[in-house]
Write a protein that holds these residues in place. Structure first.
Motif, PDB file in Angstrom:
ATOM      1  N   CYS A  38       0.951  -1.501  -0.185  1.00 57.33           N
ATOM      2  CA  CYS A  38       0.048   0.012  -0.584  1.00 57.33           C
ATOM      3  C   CYS A  38       0.833   1.204  -0.022  1.00 57.33           C
ATOM      4  CB  CYS A  38      -1.102   0.596   0.911  1.00 57.33           C
ATOM      5  SG  CYS A  38      -2.243   1.505   1.112  1.00 57.33           S
ATOM      6  N   VAL A  39       0.870   2.051  -1.028  1.00 57.67           N
ATOM      7  CA  VAL A  39       1.528   3.196  -1.288  1.00 57.67           C
ATOM      8  C   VAL A  39       0.628   4.648  -1.345  1.00 57.67           C
ATOM      9  CG1 VAL A  39       3.646   4.877  -2.297  1.00 57.67           C
ATOM     10  CG2 VAL A  39       3.863   1.984  -2.489  1.00 57.67           C
ATOM     11  N   GLY A  40      -0.145   5.384  -0.163  1.00 53.75           N
ATOM     12  CA  GLY A  40      -0.426   6.347  -0.668  1.00 53.75           C
ATOM     13  C   GLY A  40      -1.892   5.351  -0.801  1.00 53.75           C
ATOM     14  N   GLY A  41      -2.819   6.376  -1.538  1.00 53.64           N
ATOM     15  CA  GLY A  41      -4.595   5.569  -2.676  1.00 53.64           C
ATOM     16  C   GLY A  41      -4.313   4.433  -2.729  1.00 53.64           C
ATOM     17  N   LEU A  42      -2.977   3.620  -3.318  1.00 53.44           N
ATOM     18  CA  LEU A  42      -2.332   2.447  -4.574  1.00 53.44           C
ATOM     19  C   LEU A  42      -2.384   0.988  -3.423  1.00 53.44           C
ATOM     20  CD1 LEU A  42      -1.625   0.669  -7.129  1.00 53.44           C
ATOM     21  CD2 LEU A  42       0.774   1.566  -5.802  1.00 53.44           C
ATOM     22  N   PHE A  43      -3.755   0.320  -3.447  1.00 54.73           N
ATOM     23  CA  PHE A  43      -2.728  -1.043  -3.374  1.00 54.73           C
ATOM     24  C   PHE A  43      -2.641  -1.982  -4.541  1.00 54.73           C
ATOM     25  CE2 PHE A  43      -3.458  -5.362  -1.497  1.00 54.73           C
ATOM     26  CZ  PHE A  43      -2.996  -4.974  -0.409  1.00 54.73           C
ATOM     27  N   ALA A  44      -1.403  -2.611  -4.191  1.00 55.63           N
ATOM     28  CA  ALA A  44      -0.341  -3.699  -5.850  1.00 55.63           C
ATOM     29  C   ALA A  44      -0.596  -5.227  -4.789  1.00 55.63           C
ATOM     30  CB  ALA A  44       0.693  -3.097  -5.788  1.00 55.63           C
ATOM     31  N   GLY A  45      -1.804  -5.487  -5.246  1.00 51.55           N
ATOM     32  CA  GLY A  45      -1.544  -6.802  -4.729  1.00 51.55           C
ATOM     33  C   GLY A  45      -0.879  -7.730  -5.798  1.00 51.55           C
ATOM     34  N   GLU A  46      -0.863  -8.774  -4.383  1.00 53.99           N
ATOM     35  CA  GLU A  46       0.716  -9.370  -4.848  1.00 53.99           C
ATOM     36  C   GLU A  46       0.348 -10.872  -5.739  1.00 53.99           C
ATOM     37  OE1 GLU A  46       4.177  -8.651  -6.164  1.00 53.99           O
ATOM     38  OE2 GLU A  46       3.249  -7.071  -6.267  1.00 53.99           O
ATOM     39  N   ILE A  77      -6.671   0.103  -6.846  1.00 51.80           N
ATOM     40  CA  ILE A  77      -6.289  -1.366  -6.700  1.00 51.80           C
ATOM     41  C   ILE A  77      -5.069  -1.520  -7.854  1.00 51.80           C
ATOM     42  CG2 ILE A  77      -6.315  -3.731  -6.524  1.00 51.80           C
ATOM     43  CD1 ILE A  77      -8.717  -2.748  -4.319  1.00 51.80           C
ATOM     44  N   ASP A  78      -4.075  -2.287  -7.825  1.00 51.89           N
ATOM     45  CA  ASP A  78      -3.169  -3.007  -8.812  1.00 51.89           C
ATOM     46  C   ASP A  78      -3.125  -4.419  -8.918  1.00 51.89           C
ATOM     47  OD1 ASP A  78      -1.234  -3.833 -10.907  1.00 51.89           O
ATOM     48  OD2 ASP A  78       0.363  -2.793  -9.513  1.00 51.89           O
ATOM     49  N   VAL A  79      -3.705  -5.462 -10.129  1.00 48.19           N
ATOM     50  CA  VAL A  79      -3.622  -6.786  -9.627  1.00 48.19           C
ATOM     51  C   VAL A  79      -2.911  -7.402 -10.562  1.00 48.19           C
ATOM     52  CG1 VAL A  79      -5.634  -7.109  -8.865  1.00 48.19           C
ATOM     53  CG2 VAL A  79      -5.905  -7.283 -11.441  1.00 48.19           C
ATOM     54  N   GLN A  80      -1.561  -6.189 -11.276  1.00 47.69           N
ATOM     55  CA  GLN A  80      -0.552  -6.675 -12.425  1.00 47.69           C
ATOM     56  C   GLN A  80      -1.079  -6.812 -13.425  1.00 47.69           C
ATOM     57  OE1 GLN A  80       1.418  -9.445  -9.872  1.00 47.69           O
ATOM     58  NE2 GLN A  80       2.315  -8.106  -8.512  1.00 47.69           N
ATOM     59  N   TRP A  81      -2.012  -8.336 -13.673  1.00 45.59           N
ATOM     60  CA  TRP A  81      -3.038  -8.916 -15.036  1.00 45.59           C
ATOM     61  C   TRP A  81      -3.627  -9.313 -14.449  1.00 45.59           C
ATOM     62  CZ3 TRP A  81       2.514 -10.299 -14.310  1.00 45.59           C
ATOM     63  CH2 TRP A  81       3.672  -9.701 -14.807  1.00 45.59           C
TER      64      TRP A  81
END
Length: 229
Positions: free
Chosen positions: A150-158, A189-193
């Motif tokens: 989590c960086v600010g308003g980004l949640f990057a799911g791994e 929210i980032d899920v990459q692909w």
């Protein structure tokens, strides 16, 4: 659960520059290190690490997919059967981070890519307050979950896992509830692909250029409640 204030690590000795990357090219760099400052710099630039060798082994690759899989505010979709399943689960945050990562890295999983080195790097980021786990529990047992940064308003799911039906999907819905709780349309929210499985939850694909524009806004927002800074 409210996490402690994230601790900014030492800055990275590496710089990530996507200006010369061709459209549609996902792999943007090879090498580097997995220090906390390097990983944070990567995410702030729109890049994440994943090894190029067997099961995620080195050499270390740095990726910025084009198109990018994302979940946007208002986009989460829970089917009727999933909504019924949600009532069976208890959702917790950051109570079993190591266990979630270990389950995601299970050597028996097809397509596994989480190495010990990756697990250690994100565990350090968790200790610094940047990485979080969203956990699905049933009858006192961890049955599913996901972890990400989590960086600010980004949640990057791994990565995510499940041991019972709908347990990982429940974690995604819960994560979206945390990240989008204030209704700010700039959160992402980032899920990459975007896989077929994730599309059933409302994940869509957007061009990398659009993702980077959204990222530039998101990382300057206040983080969601489970990651207050």
């Amino acid at each position: 659960m409210v996490a402690p204030e994230p601790v900014e690590p030492l800055p990275s000795g590496w710089a990530f520059d996507l200006s010369g990357v061709d459209d549609g090219e996902d792999l943007v760099a090879v090498g580097g290190d997995l220090r906390a400052g390097t990983i944070l710099e990567a995410y702030r630039t729109g890049v994440f690490p994943m090894g190029l060798g067997d099961h995620g082994a080195r050499p270390l690759g740095w990726w910025s997919p084009d198109p990018r899989g994302v979940l946007l505010p208002g986009g989460v979709h829970a089917s009727r059967s999933l909504r019924r399943s949600l009532r069976r689960f208890e959702i917790r945050v950051d109570t079993a981070f190591r266990e979630v990562v270990a389950a995601c890295a299970d050597p028996s999983r097809e397509g596994r890519w989480i190495t010990t080195e990756i697990a250690d790097a994100y565990t350090q980021l968790h200790a610094l307050g940047w990485a979080h786990s969203i956990e699905t529990w049933q009858d006192g047992e961890l049955v599913g979950g996901l972890y990400g940064l989590c960086v600010g308003g980004l949640f990057a799911g791994e990565s995510m896992f499940h041991h019972v039906t709908d347990a990982s999907k429940a974690a995604v819905v819960a994560m979206a509830g945390h990240v989008f709780a204030d209704g700010d349309p700039r959160r992402i929210i980032d899920v990459q692909w975007a896989t077929d499985h994730l599309r059933t939850l409302g994940i869509v694909s957007i061009p990398r250029a659009e993702y980077l524009r959204r990222l530039g806004d998101a990382i300057h927002l206040e983080p969601p409640a489970f990651a207050v800074s």
